[in-house]
Design an enzyme around this catalytic site. Structure first.
Site, PDB file in Angstrom:
ATOM      1  N   ASP A 136      -7.891 -38.821  56.269  1.00  0.00           N
ATOM      2  CA  ASP A 136      -7.718 -39.849  55.410  1.00  0.00           C
ATOM      3  C   ASP A 136      -6.792 -40.700  56.382  1.00  0.00           C
ATOM      4  OD1 ASP A 136      -8.693 -38.885  53.099  1.00  0.00           O
ATOM      5  OD2 ASP A 136      -7.131 -37.939  52.447  1.00  0.00           O
ATOM      6  N   THR A 211     -21.659 -35.612  60.879  1.00  0.00           N
ATOM      7  CA  THR A 211     -21.733 -35.340  59.618  1.00  0.00           C
ATOM      8  C   THR A 211     -22.172 -36.373  58.627  1.00  0.00           C
ATOM      9  OG1 THR A 211     -19.515 -36.097  59.242  1.00  0.00           O
ATOM     10  CG2 THR A 211     -19.552 -33.898  59.968  1.00  0.00           C
ATOM     11  N   GLU A 214     -19.695 -39.076  58.875  1.00  0.00           N
ATOM     12  CA  GLU A 214     -19.941 -40.210  59.666  1.00  0.00           C
ATOM     13  C   GLU A 214     -20.936 -40.952  59.953  1.00  0.00           C
ATOM     14  OE1 GLU A 214     -20.821 -39.659  65.005  1.00  0.00           O
ATOM     15  OE2 GLU A 214     -19.832 -38.012  63.690  1.00  0.00           O
TER      16      GLU A 214
END
Length: 233
Positions: A136, A211, A214
């Site tokens: 985050d 991922t 991403e």
């Protein structure tokens, strides 16, 4: 990904944000109820390779593993290594359990909660690799102390990694990049930045899979993605 109350960033405290999203599907709920208790990192006590896997194997730690794609990929790639993943979001834990079940991965242990809780209980010098991928960003200045890439957590990374061990950090947020680089400049005695030229942070290293997060950042939002590797001196 977890974040912390302003003050000492290594102090175990409440997590910010949601702990669960949409309801789990029946299969996911079954995995949480039946598989998770078998492979969960204990809430208390030392966290060691011997205690988790029954042998002294190289130990990896992923902070905020999202849906667990990277964690499962690495564990499948290195079956003789032990992997710990910490994630406060229950839906992510359920997805990671699905990967473990499908691939029959016996070398992963999960912690549903705050990564710092586990890191502080790992012996110093015990980790081979630490992964912090797309945490985050907390882009507002008033929330900067909530970022994982801060002095307190980074000092923990340095303490827990063995000499030659590696911290891998990835983000698609430019504010977080600048902040992280500034923080790491204060740790040059503990970490060597593994970098040759611009391609070192523009190109995903070998063994670092893309991922879903991403892929979405790159293709949907057209974000640039940066990859950083730091070696413990």
């Amino acid at each position: 990904m977890s974040a912390f109350k302003e003050g000492d960033p290594t102090t175990l405290s409440r997590l910010y944000g949601r702990s669960q999203g949409k309801p789990l599907r029946p299969r996911q709920q079954g995995l949480v109820e039946n598989l998770l208790p078998q492979i969960a990192v204990p809430d208390e006590g030392p966290v060691t390779a011997e205690g988790l896997f029954g042998e002294d194997c190289p130990l990896h730690f992923e902070i905020g593993f999202g849906g667990g794609e990277h964690l499962a990929y690495r564990a499948d790639l290195l079956p003789n290594h032990g992997f710990i993943g910490a994630e406060p979001f229950l839906n992510g834990v359920a997805q990671a359990l699905g990967h473990m079940d499908e691939k029959r991965l016996a070398n992963i242990r999960l912690f549903h909660g705050d990564a710092i809780n586990v890191l502080k209980r790992i012996p110093d010098g015990a980790l081979t690799m630490i992964y912090l991928l797309h945490p985050d960003p907390w882009p507002k200045n008033k929330h900067a102390k909530r970022r994982m890439m801060n002095d307190g957590p980074v000092q923990l990374f340095a303490d827990k990694l063995k000499p030659g061990g590696e911290l891998r950090f990835g983000t698609d947020h430019p504010i977080y990049v600048r902040h992280a680089l500034m923080v790491m400049q204060r740790f040059t005695e503990q970490f060597e930045w593994v970098v040759k030229d611009r391609t070192s942070w523009d190109t995903r290293p070998s063994g670092w899979p893309e991922t879903r997060y991403e892929h979405k950042a790159r293709t949907v939002y057209n974000h640039e993605v940066w990859y950083f590797r730091y070696r413990k001196r």
